[in-house]
Design an enzyme around this catalytic site. Sequence first.
Site, PDB file in Angstrom:
ATOM      1  N   HIS A   1       3.109  -6.574 -13.412  1.00 49.59           N
ATOM      2  CA  HIS A   1       2.552  -6.039 -12.060  1.00 49.59           C
ATOM      3  C   HIS A   1       1.223  -5.200 -12.447  1.00 49.59           C
ATOM      4  O   HIS A   1       0.803  -4.360 -12.142  1.00 49.59           O
ATOM      5  CB  HIS A   1       3.522  -4.844 -11.613  1.00 49.59           C
ATOM      6  CG  HIS A   1       3.298  -4.563  -9.996  1.00 49.59           C
ATOM      7  ND1 HIS A   1       2.397  -3.808  -9.576  1.00 49.59           N
ATOM      8  CD2 HIS A   1       4.155  -5.132  -9.184  1.00 49.59           C
ATOM      9  CE1 HIS A   1       2.638  -3.889  -8.138  1.00 49.59           C
ATOM     10  NE2 HIS A   1       3.637  -4.724  -7.841  1.00 49.59           N
TER      11      HIS A   1
ATOM     12  N   ASP B   1      10.572  -4.622  -3.512  1.00 46.14           N
ATOM     13  CA  ASP B   1       9.622  -5.017  -4.432  1.00 46.14           C
ATOM     14  C   ASP B   1       9.593  -3.784  -5.473  1.00 46.14           C
ATOM     15  O   ASP B   1      10.134  -2.732  -5.497  1.00 46.14           O
ATOM     16  CB  ASP B   1       8.308  -5.158  -4.015  1.00 46.14           C
ATOM     17  CG  ASP B   1       7.938  -6.287  -3.217  1.00 46.14           C
ATOM     18  OD1 ASP B   1       8.810  -7.148  -3.092  1.00 46.14           O
ATOM     19  OD2 ASP B   1       6.865  -6.801  -3.080  1.00 46.14           O
TER      20      ASP B   1
ATOM     21  N   HIS C   1       8.514 -11.125  -9.350  1.00 40.77           N
ATOM     22  CA  HIS C   1       7.113 -10.258  -8.639  1.00 40.77           C
ATOM     23  C   HIS C   1       6.290 -10.263 -10.016  1.00 40.77           C
ATOM     24  O   HIS C   1       5.608  -8.947 -10.019  1.00 40.77           O
ATOM     25  CB  HIS C   1       7.604  -8.915  -8.225  1.00 40.77           C
ATOM     26  CG  HIS C   1       6.691  -8.160  -7.521  1.00 40.77           C
ATOM     27  ND1 HIS C   1       5.671  -8.781  -6.815  1.00 40.77           N
ATOM     28  CD2 HIS C   1       6.662  -6.791  -7.381  1.00 40.77           C
ATOM     29  CE1 HIS C   1       5.046  -7.937  -6.074  1.00 40.77           C
ATOM     30  NE2 HIS C   1       5.478  -6.509  -6.473  1.00 40.77           N
TER      31      HIS C   1
ATOM     32  N   HIS D   1      10.031  -1.066  -0.945  1.00 43.51           N
ATOM     33  CA  HIS D   1      10.240  -0.846  -2.496  1.00 43.51           C
ATOM     34  C   HIS D   1      11.226  -0.359  -2.847  1.00 43.51           C
ATOM     35  O   HIS D   1      11.433   1.020  -2.582  1.00 43.51           O
ATOM     36  CB  HIS D   1       8.680  -0.353  -2.836  1.00 43.51           C
ATOM     37  CG  HIS D   1       7.679  -1.208  -2.426  1.00 43.51           C
ATOM     38  ND1 HIS D   1       7.023  -1.352  -1.165  1.00 43.51           N
ATOM     39  CD2 HIS D   1       6.813  -1.810  -3.379  1.00 43.51           C
ATOM     40  CE1 HIS D   1       6.252  -2.117  -1.262  1.00 43.51           C
ATOM     41  NE2 HIS D   1       5.834  -2.372  -2.378  1.00 43.51           N
TER      42      HIS D   1
HETATM   43 ZN   LIG Z   1       4.550  -4.724  -6.138  1.00 41.00          ZN
END
Ligand SMILES: [Zn+2]
Length: 277
Positions: free
Chosen positions: A146, A91, A142, A237
Amino acid sequence: MRDNRAMTLSNAAAPWRPTRFLRGSAALHAAALAGVAIGPEFWPWALGAVAANQAAILAGGLLPRSRLLGPNWTRLPERAAARREVALSLDDGPDPDVTPRVLALLAERGARATFFCIGERAARHPELVRSIAAAGHAVENHSLRHRHDFALLGPRRYVEEIGSAQNTLAALAGSAPCFFRAPAGLRNPFLDLALTRLGLQLVSWTRRGYDTRNADAADVLARLTRGLAPGDILLLHDGHAMRDATGAPVLLEVLPRLLDALAAAQLRPVTLRAALD
Ligand SMILES: [Zn+2]
């Protein structure tokens, strides 16, 4: 079927069907109002019921792996698990320093992964998104920015935030994302409405390494491999990666060891999309 929206993308325009929990919540609110209208002395009971229900809705949005508010993948489908497949998901990228090194590590092992990219970052590093897709990995959504207040947005803002990321990522990767992961996994009931409109399936994870806050590679690895099983969706991530005392991203130490652990367990890392076949 509710857990397999990505399998029925041709039905992207299908009307939103709230979960049984949300339909029950709406009925409870209506009953509480009706109760107070009929017998005003019942108001403390009505208020208590509504408050308890609101608390449950809030909990459903604060627990990333909850299905109270809508379909949510926490594992791969059974057929993928039967093939001993697992999904590595990365991510918050793409990141100009970390993502190319992740791609190199994955290429060495012939492993495939799913990258949940942030739309604005993707637009800043278009060549990285193209490299991810060209190497056979999947680029998924995503959100655009964010946002820290993502769980507080309404339906129109959700469609804007996710829809614009969808357009950016589809143009760069050459195919539209099928899956969405909420920033920090947090959301409210309107997210499911927006995802239905956009034809996206929500995905959380089976287990995560906490690799954005934990500098101990052995500990991150242990969190991901403890109880490791076919069908697992693992969360790491490539953006916001925690760095160790020498400044090296912890992910780059974890990933080769994780791929070794998967190989030793005869588990094959595939993209989320591949698990649909
Ligand atoms: Zn995230």
